[in-house]
Design a protein around this motif. Structure first.
Motif, PDB file in Angstrom:
ATOM      1  N   ARG A  99       0.830  -1.209   0.000  1.00 42.88           N
ATOM      2  CA  ARG A  99       0.000   0.000   0.000  1.00 42.88           C
ATOM      3  C   ARG A  99       0.861   1.253   0.000  1.00 42.88           C
ATOM      4  O   ARG A  99       1.613   1.497   0.946  1.00 42.88           O
ATOM      5  N   HIS A 100       0.756   2.022  -1.073  1.00 46.00           N
ATOM      6  CA  HIS A 100       1.425   3.327  -1.197  1.00 46.00           C
ATOM      7  C   HIS A 100       2.919   3.236  -0.895  1.00 46.00           C
ATOM      8  O   HIS A 100       3.490   4.131  -0.263  1.00 46.00           O
ATOM      9  N   LEU A 101       3.557   2.166  -1.359  1.00 48.02           N
ATOM     10  CA  LEU A 101       4.970   1.940  -1.081  1.00 48.02           C
ATOM     11  C   LEU A 101       5.844   2.856  -1.932  1.00 48.02           C
ATOM     12  O   LEU A 101       5.672   2.949  -3.144  1.00 48.02           O
ATOM     13  N   SER A 102       6.773   3.520  -1.265  1.00 50.32           N
ATOM     14  CA  SER A 102       7.755   4.365  -1.940  1.00 50.32           C
ATOM     15  C   SER A 102       9.126   4.072  -1.364  1.00 50.32           C
ATOM     16  O   SER A 102       9.252   3.719  -0.187  1.00 50.32           O
ATOM     17  N   GLY A 105      18.398   8.845  -1.132  1.00 50.45           N
ATOM     18  CA  GLY A 105      18.712  10.272  -1.226  1.00 50.45           C
ATOM     19  C   GLY A 105      17.615  10.979  -2.002  1.00 50.45           C
ATOM     20  O   GLY A 105      16.434  10.847  -1.684  1.00 50.45           O
ATOM     21  N   THR A 106      17.998  11.678  -3.054  1.00 49.89           N
ATOM     22  CA  THR A 106      17.005  12.386  -3.872  1.00 49.89           C
ATOM     23  C   THR A 106      16.485  11.532  -5.028  1.00 49.89           C
ATOM     24  O   THR A 106      15.585  11.953  -5.750  1.00 49.89           O
ATOM     25  N   HIS A 107      17.047  10.330  -5.184  1.00 49.10           N
ATOM     26  CA  HIS A 107      16.654   9.449  -6.287  1.00 49.10           C
ATOM     27  C   HIS A 107      15.462   8.584  -5.858  1.00 49.10           C
ATOM     28  O   HIS A 107      15.592   7.712  -5.007  1.00 49.10           O
ATOM     29  N   VAL A 108      14.295   8.846  -6.460  1.00 47.86           N
ATOM     30  CA  VAL A 108      13.079   8.086  -6.157  1.00 47.86           C
ATOM     31  C   VAL A 108      13.069   6.840  -7.035  1.00 47.86           C
ATOM     32  O   VAL A 108      13.068   6.930  -8.267  1.00 47.86           O
ATOM     33  N   VAL A 109      13.071   5.662  -6.394  1.00 46.44           N
ATOM     34  CA  VAL A 109      13.089   4.396  -7.128  1.00 46.44           C
ATOM     35  C   VAL A 109      11.678   3.840  -7.261  1.00 46.44           C
ATOM     36  O   VAL A 109      11.296   3.338  -8.320  1.00 46.44           O
ATOM     37  N   LEU A 110      10.899   3.897  -6.187  1.00 49.42           N
ATOM     38  CA  LEU A 110       9.503   3.434  -6.196  1.00 49.42           C
ATOM     39  C   LEU A 110       8.622   4.586  -5.727  1.00 49.42           C
ATOM     40  O   LEU A 110       8.950   5.265  -4.757  1.00 49.42           O
ATOM     41  N   ARG A 111       7.503   4.774  -6.415  1.00 45.34           N
ATOM     42  CA  ARG A 111       6.598   5.858  -6.055  1.00 45.34           C
ATOM     43  C   ARG A 111       5.168   5.344  -5.985  1.00 45.34           C
ATOM     44  O   ARG A 111       4.588   4.950  -6.991  1.00 45.34           O
ATOM     45  N   ASP A 112       4.622   5.301  -4.767  1.00 46.42           N
ATOM     46  CA  ASP A 112       3.198   5.010  -4.530  1.00 46.42           C
ATOM     47  C   ASP A 112       2.741   3.705  -5.193  1.00 46.42           C
ATOM     48  O   ASP A 112       1.766   3.676  -5.932  1.00 46.42           O
ATOM     49  N   VAL A 113       3.445   2.613  -4.907  1.00 47.30           N
ATOM     50  CA  VAL A 113       3.128   1.304  -5.492  1.00 47.30           C
ATOM     51  C   VAL A 113       2.045   0.624  -4.658  1.00 47.30           C
ATOM     52  O   VAL A 113       2.140   0.558  -3.435  1.00 47.30           O
ATOM     53  N   ASP A 114       1.021   0.123  -5.323  1.00 43.92           N
ATOM     54  CA  ASP A 114      -0.093  -0.595  -4.691  1.00 43.92           C
ATOM     55  C   ASP A 114      -0.344  -1.886  -5.452  1.00 43.92           C
ATOM     56  O   ASP A 114      -0.434  -1.865  -6.682  1.00 43.92           O
ATOM     57  N   PHE A 115      -0.446  -2.999  -4.738  1.00 41.77           N
ATOM     58  CA  PHE A 115      -0.955  -4.231  -5.327  1.00 41.77           C
ATOM     59  C   PHE A 115      -1.284  -5.227  -4.223  1.00 41.77           C
ATOM     60  O   PHE A 115      -0.864  -5.084  -3.085  1.00 41.77           O
ATOM     61  N   THR A 116      -2.059  -6.229  -4.596  1.00 39.60           N
ATOM     62  CA  THR A 116      -2.500  -7.264  -3.668  1.00 39.60           C
ATOM     63  C   THR A 116      -2.235  -8.623  -4.301  1.00 39.60           C
ATOM     64  O   THR A 116      -2.461  -8.809  -5.501  1.00 39.60           O
TER      65      THR A 116
END
Length: 106
Positions: A9-12, A16-27
């Motif tokens: 749920r909403h995994l990020s 540092g400043t490098h976003v690898v995962l943004r708001d991942v959702d799954f079941t």
């Protein structure tokens, strides 16, 4: 209906400043077969490492049978005793079958 095995749920995750995962959702429900596909560097391994708590998510939750395993006070060792991860080929044993490699840690 049975409860999900894994809920993300909403995994990020940022380094540092490098976003690898943004708001991942799954079941993942019992009996599901789930594939994570994407280009090299798209965050597939980071997602799996977050699910197995080898990386700490920056934000969001991972629930295992309804229990938030990312919550403070959760026991990663007890969780990992029930959930495994097979690393990419450089960590596999060439003299073992796929099944043997998957169950070696158990």
């Amino acid at each position: 209906m049975s409860e999900p095995v894994i809920e993300v749920r909403h995994l990020s995750k940022s380094f540092g400043t490098h976003v690898v995962l943004r708001d991942v959702d799954f079941t993942v429900n019992p009996g599901d077969v789930t594939c994570i596909i994407g280009a090299s560097g798209s965050g597939k391994s980071t997602l799996l490492r977050c699910i197995n708590l080898l990386e700490t998510p920056t934000n969001g939750k991972v629930l295992f049978h309804g229990n938030d395993i990312t919550a403070k006070g959760s026991d990663p060792c007890a969780y990992r005793a029930k959930v495994g991860m097979v690393f990419q080929s450089f960590n596999l044993f060439n003299n073992m079958t796929v099944l043997d490699n998957c169950t070696a840690g158990l």
